[in-house]
Motif scaffolding. Structure first.
Motif, mmCIF file in Angstrom:
data_model
loop_
_atom_site.group_PDB
_atom_site.id
_atom_site.type_symbol
_atom_site.label_atom_id
_atom_site.label_comp_id
_atom_site.label_asym_id
_atom_site.label_seq_id
_atom_site.Cartn_x
_atom_site.Cartn_y
_atom_site.Cartn_z
ATOM 1 N N GLU A 714 36.199 51.843 33.254
ATOM 2 C CA GLU A 714 36.650 52.077 34.622
ATOM 3 C C GLU A 714 36.461 50.800 35.426
ATOM 4 N N VAL A 715 37.585 50.152 35.776
ATOM 5 C CA VAL A 715 37.547 48.907 36.540
ATOM 6 C C VAL A 715 38.641 48.955 37.585
ATOM 7 N N SER A 716 38.524 48.082 38.587
ATOM 8 C CA SER A 716 39.602 47.845 39.541
ATOM 9 C C SER A 716 39.928 46.364 39.512
ATOM 10 N N ILE A 717 41.245 46.050 39.590
ATOM 11 C CA ILE A 717 41.714 44.683 39.466
ATOM 12 C C ILE A 717 42.665 44.377 40.618
ATOM 13 N N PRO A 737 27.287 44.050 26.692
ATOM 14 C CA PRO A 737 28.213 42.999 27.132
ATOM 15 C C PRO A 737 29.661 43.455 26.954
ATOM 16 N N ILE A 738 30.537 42.916 27.779
ATOM 17 C CA ILE A 738 31.966 43.223 27.753
ATOM 18 C C ILE A 738 32.712 41.940 27.427
ATOM 19 N N GLY A 739 33.595 42.021 26.422
ATOM 20 C CA GLY A 739 34.424 40.879 26.088
ATOM 21 C C GLY A 739 35.683 40.868 26.928
ATOM 22 N N LEU A 740 36.041 39.713 27.486
ATOM 23 C CA LEU A 740 37.229 39.552 28.319
ATOM 24 C C LEU A 740 38.148 38.542 27.646
ATOM 25 N N ARG A 741 39.422 38.924 27.479
ATOM 26 C CA ARG A 741 40.388 38.014 26.848
ATOM 27 C C ARG A 741 41.712 38.127 27.576
ATOM 28 N N LEU A 742 42.254 36.983 28.044
ATOM 29 C CA LEU A 742 43.537 36.918 28.724
ATOM 30 C C LEU A 742 44.496 36.142 27.829
ATOM 31 N N THR A 743 45.631 36.780 27.423
ATOM 32 C CA THR A 743 46.596 36.145 26.529
ATOM 33 C C THR A 743 47.980 36.199 27.145
ATOM 34 N N ASP A 744 48.827 35.225 26.756
ATOM 35 C CA ASP A 744 50.219 35.273 27.198
ATOM 36 C C ASP A 744 51.018 36.151 26.235
ATOM 37 N N VAL A 754 32.475 36.279 27.863
ATOM 38 C CA VAL A 754 31.654 37.484 27.718
ATOM 39 C C VAL A 754 30.965 37.746 29.047
ATOM 40 N N ILE A 755 31.021 38.998 29.505
ATOM 41 C CA ILE A 755 30.490 39.381 30.820
ATOM 42 C C ILE A 755 29.315 40.326 30.634
ATOM 43 N N ASN A 756 28.251 40.132 31.415
ATOM 44 C CA ASN A 756 27.131 41.065 31.479
ATOM 45 C C ASN A 756 27.290 41.875 32.752
ATOM 46 N N SER A 780 36.830 44.728 26.197
ATOM 47 C CA SER A 780 36.325 45.478 25.055
ATOM 48 C C SER A 780 34.818 45.627 25.160
ATOM 49 N N CYS A 781 34.335 46.845 24.798
ATOM 50 C CA CYS A 781 32.896 47.126 24.866
ATOM 51 C C CYS A 781 32.580 48.257 23.898
ATOM 52 N N GLN A 782 31.732 47.989 22.900
ATOM 53 C CA GLN A 782 31.250 49.001 21.956
ATOM 54 C C GLN A 782 32.401 49.809 21.353
ATOM 55 N N GLY A 783 33.424 49.101 20.875
ATOM 56 C CA GLY A 783 34.516 49.765 20.213
ATOM 57 C C GLY A 783 35.598 50.291 21.133
ATOM 58 N N ARG A 784 35.373 50.275 22.442
ATOM 59 C CA ARG A 784 36.388 50.705 23.393
ATOM 60 C C ARG A 784 37.165 49.503 23.880
ATOM 61 N N GLU A 785 38.439 49.713 24.150
ATOM 62 C CA GLU A 785 39.274 48.649 24.675
ATOM 63 C C GLU A 785 40.117 49.182 25.828
ATOM 64 N N SER A 786 40.303 48.356 26.849
ATOM 65 C CA SER A 786 41.204 48.660 27.943
ATOM 66 C C SER A 786 42.179 47.500 28.073
ATOM 67 N N HIS A 787 43.457 47.820 28.309
ATOM 68 C CA HIS A 787 44.497 46.800 28.374
ATOM 69 C C HIS A 787 45.191 46.854 29.738
ATOM 70 N N TYR A 788 45.437 45.712 30.335
ATOM 71 C CA TYR A 788 46.091 45.611 31.624
ATOM 72 C C TYR A 788 47.103 44.473 31.574
ATOM 73 N N LYS A 789 48.145 44.583 32.393
ATOM 74 C CA LYS A 789 49.124 43.522 32.530
ATOM 75 C C LYS A 789 48.932 42.833 33.878
ATOM 76 N N LEU A 790 48.857 41.498 33.859
ATOM 77 C CA LEU A 790 48.676 40.686 35.059
ATOM 78 C C LEU A 790 49.857 39.753 35.212
ATOM 79 N N VAL A 791 50.258 39.532 36.456
ATOM 80 C CA VAL A 791 51.378 38.646 36.748
ATOM 81 C C VAL A 791 50.876 37.462 37.555
ATOM 82 N N ARG A 792 51.098 36.258 37.033
ATOM 83 C CA ARG A 792 50.802 35.007 37.767
ATOM 84 C C ARG A 792 52.087 34.555 38.439
ATOM 85 N N ARG A 793 52.060 34.529 39.814
ATOM 86 C CA ARG A 793 53.268 34.148 40.558
ATOM 87 C C ARG A 793 53.428 32.643 40.626
#
Length: 793
Positions: A714-717, A737-744, A754-756, A780-793
């Motif tokens: 559960e996050v807000s972006i 810890p939560i792994g953060l990865r931004l890809t094109d 990695v975020i604490n 990603s955290c303990q086997g869970r993953e959440s995916h979001y789409k971000l737009v860079r203007r």
């Protein structure tokens, strides 16, 4: 990853069959007092034939001559080795022949070996005589890969049928040995042999052992044989039986389409009695081994039969049978009931210790135990049965589980079309990928008319994009449609030609059967557009009438290729992904481009106990969410992005990869014009089988779907879109810890950290250095993953 050959399912049956013949032979040749009877003698000679490298040699001719030392008639004849290099000669000898000296000679692969002579006396009658292992040093299996054709493809009972074998990329075979339902029945010189099926309305497994100089190879095909009655396509019958003491419990497991009408059955129990009940019991009066046969007939004339052996033991000691039947209470083809039955009325079973490969074992006091297998494949299953009298008995058998398949899965066509470079004419044709020839092929042409036939031509006057579709219909009711889109121009455009080849140890061979794809990258939405397909024949392919521009080319094997499971689809420049591939430029100054050869990438699956599977279905981009998406190419990669295996989703949208080593993988669906966000999964000893790796086709592309019990973080972006900064706030504080990865969109990592969250409830990402465009954010955290789409203007 190779598909299982037809003849493997006969291995245990043939071993039991040979053993039973030996017992029956001894029983016929002895009296109640054990004194040899004065009657005809059967010499039973067994052995096996191997290559110098230790490989079993199938379809080897075994010539025998027996010379009587007492003036009796000489014996001579021929036999053949089975799929496992084993031979079994049952040689009747007339009374009074006495002692015989036998000579054996083995021929095959254009070579021959004679073994030393040996002597058999009447004391050997009915007892198998083992000659040991014979080596043919000038013969071995592979790499003489072979294909076979059956003409006619659906013969009538009693109709001479020509079986032809062809070497793949090599000379034709010099001789053949014909197998019918795993039994070798005839041989002949050359690459063709005639087979006459005896019964109609049944399906035969027909195999040939093809012999070349120094090499032998087996190829098989299931051949439906029609009779005077309607064909039994889609009908099924299997007897299920349980033996307890001297009582047989029998049940008919069968299926016939509603149009087949009602069915009747007749059981013959092997002791002179019979029954017309579909389910019931039968009691045997005396110990012995009995052959039980069931024959089922439908109102439309279809007749199927099946037989099995049962053993009734005498008193004392202990003996048990083992059985496995599908668990009909579960909607899962992997769910079975494992069971044992006692063959001794006075001995009751106290406990059963089950051993299921690979490495699964458990105790139970139940005679029938539910068990769910981890995935499709072959299993060796043993039961150590304990009885109340202290006796212990071990019984084993094998089981092969195949994933459910559509009866029409292998009935496919591929439409092809190419404009002429010298005139305004499109030539179109189909490649057939089916065990039968279609009854008709109808083409839907761009001008609204239709045409029939496997090939033809169509004239055009103006340029543009046109689509042609072929609809094939088979005699069994299967239908397949394939379309091809081509760019046409009244002027002469260029061409892209090349070849596809398969790297082997120390060499390469041409791709035998395959498809080449011409695609184009669209920079406006960062996707691919499929332009045309063409068949690959003997490694060669060519796209004609290609307009000036930049293109990508991908090559893949067709399911009809024997190497289909060993290589993954590969783009030009020998890479698995389109963004890694080199573009091919067609220009006015270089209009006819030869790209050379594409080396298809081998899969690197070393084998293991793991399984990954799931389904691909429509997301919110369609009016009917949840509908399956068939024919999607699914590529399985390791974390280094090296291909491991690939497959296609079936008509239910389902896919699966078996025999995988433990580790972390990427599941990557690819379809032209659709972006992909892969699913990343891990299998290990605590979780060896993942069967719900589900992927949704959304309006924005393929997206992996969270499984039940793994809620998203559960996050807000915001803001989104953004030009400078993006703020991520965690609504629940995670201890891990939560792994953060931004890809094109090309899968390249733009940001990774990695975020604490217990210390950083709010994270600010600086994206000012990134190019404008669409990005994927994965948390990603303990086997869970959440995916979001971000737009860079």
């Amino acid at each position: 990853m190779a598909a299982t050959p037809l003849y493997l399912k006969y291995f245990n049956t043939m071993k039991k069959f040979i053993f039973m013949l030996g017992i029956l032979g001894m029983a016929r040749l002895t009296t109640a007092s054990g004194v040899q009877a004065q009657m005809s003698c059967n010499f039973i000679i067994t052995g096996e034939v191997q290559s110098a490298s230790g490989n079993a040699l199938p379809g080897i001719t075994v010539n025998y001559v027996g010379v009587s030392v007492m003036g009796g008639a000489n014996l001579s004849g021929v036999g053949y080795t089975n799929f496992y290099g084993q031979f079994y000669l049952n040689i009747p000898a007339p009374p009074g022949g006495g002692v015989y000296i036998f000579y054996l000679n083995f021929t095959g692969c254009d070579t021959g070996v004679a073994m030393p002579a040996f002597t058999l006396t009447p004391n050997n009658c009915g007892t198998p005589y083992w000659t040991g292992t014979t080596l043919l040093p000038g013969c071995d299996t592979g790499p003489c890969n072979t294909s076979m054709t059956v003409n006619p493809s659906m013969p009538q009972a009693g109709q001479p049928t020509v079986i032809t074998a062809s070497g793949i990329g090599t000379m034709p075979p010099s001789s053949l040995v014909l197998f019918e339902n795993a039994a070798p029945i005839a041989s002949g010189s050359g690459n063709a042999i005639t087979w006459v099926p005896a019964s109609g309305n049944v399906t035969y497994d027909v195999c040939v052992a093809a012999h070349y100089p120094g090499c032998v190879n087996v190829v098989c095909q299931s051949v439906p044989v029609a009779g005077n009655n309607p064909a039994c396509f889609g009908h099924y019958f299997e007897p299920i039986h349980f033996m307890s003491g001297n009582q047989l419990t029998f049940s008919a497991y069968y299926y016939g389409s509603p149009s087949a009408g009602p069915a009747t059955i007749n059981w013959a129990f092997g002791d002179g009695t019979s029954s017309n009940l579909f389910n019931g019991t039968h009691t045997y009066a005396a110990p012995g081994t009995y052959t039980v046969c069931g024959t089922i007939a439908w109102a439309n004339g279809c007749v199927l039969d099946s037989c099995f052996n049962v053993t009734v033991a005498g008193s004392g000691g202990c003996q048990a049978n083992i059985f496995f039947v599908p668990d009909s209470s579960q909607n899962n083809y992997l769910a079975y009931l494992l069971g044992v039955t006692s063959n001794v009325p006075a001995a009751q079973i106290n406990n059963v210790f089950w051993i299921v490969n690979p490495g699964q074992s458990f105790n139970t006091t139940s005679l029938v135990t539910p068990y769910t297998f981890p995935g499709p494949g072959g299993y060796n299953i043993c039961a150590v049965v304990g009885f109340n009298n202290g006796c212990s008995y071990t019984v084993c058998d094998s089981l092969v589980i195949s994933a459910p398949s559509n009866p029409c899965t292998n009935y496919n066509i591929v439409a092809n079309a190419a404009p002429s470079t010298t005139s305004n004419v499109i030539t179109y044709w189909v490649n057939l990928q089916s065990p039968q020839t279609p009854a008709s092929v109808v083409w839907l042409l761009p001008n609204g008319t239709t045409a029939t036939g496997y090939q033809g031509t169509f004239g055009f006057n103006t340029g543009g994009t046109v689509t042609l579709c072929a609809v094939a219909t088979w005699p069994n009711g299967c239908v397949d449609t394939s379309c091809v889109t081509v760019n046409v121009s009244p002027n002469s455009n260029g061409s892209i030609c090349g070849c596809a080849q398969l790297p082997q140890t120390g060499s390469v061979i041409p791709a035998d059967v395959g498809v080449a794809y011409l695609v184009q990258y669209n920079p406006n939405n960062n996707t691919l557009n499929a332009l045309a397909t063409t068949g690959i024949s003997n490694g060669q392919f060519c796209f004609q009438n290609v307009a000036p521009g930049a293109y990508l080319v991908k090559a893949a094997l067709a399911p009809a290729s024997p190497y289909y499971w060993n290589f993954v689809p590969t783009y030009y420049s020998n890479v698995p992904f389109w963004w890694q591939a080199s573009q091919i430029v067609v220009s006015p100054s270089n209009s006819n481009v030869n790209i050379g050869c594409i080396n298809l990438i081998p899969g690197i699956n070393p084998g293991g106990p793991g399984f990954i599977g799931g389904s691909i279905f429509q997301g919110a981009n369609k009016s009917a969410p949840g509908d399956p998406v068939p024919n999607v190419q699914v590529l399985l990669l390791n974390m280094d992005d090296s291909p491991v295996a690939y497959t296609y989703s079936d008509h239910l949208g389902q896919y699966g990869f078996s025999n995988l080593p433990y580790g972390t993988y990427k599941v990557w669906p690819e379809q032209a014009g659709i972006p992909t966000m892969p699913a990343i999964v891990t299998i290990g000893p605590d979780n060896p089988s993942l069967q719900d790796v589900n992927i949704a086709l959304m309006s924005t592309g393929f997206v992996s779907v969270q499984t039940v019990g793994s809620p998203a973080l559960e996050v807000s972006i915001g803001p989104n879109p953004a030009s400078d900064w993006i703020v991520i706030r965690f609504q629940d504080i995670e201890a891990s810890p939560i792994g953060l990865r931004l890809t094109d969109l090309q899968g390249r990592v733009a940001l990774q950290r990695v975020i604490n969250p217990s210390a950083e409830a709010e994270v600010i990402l600086d994206i000012r250095h990134l190019p404008a465009g669409l990005y994927h954010l994965t948390l990603s955290c303990q086997g869970r993953e959440s995916h979001y789409k971000l737009v860079r203007r």
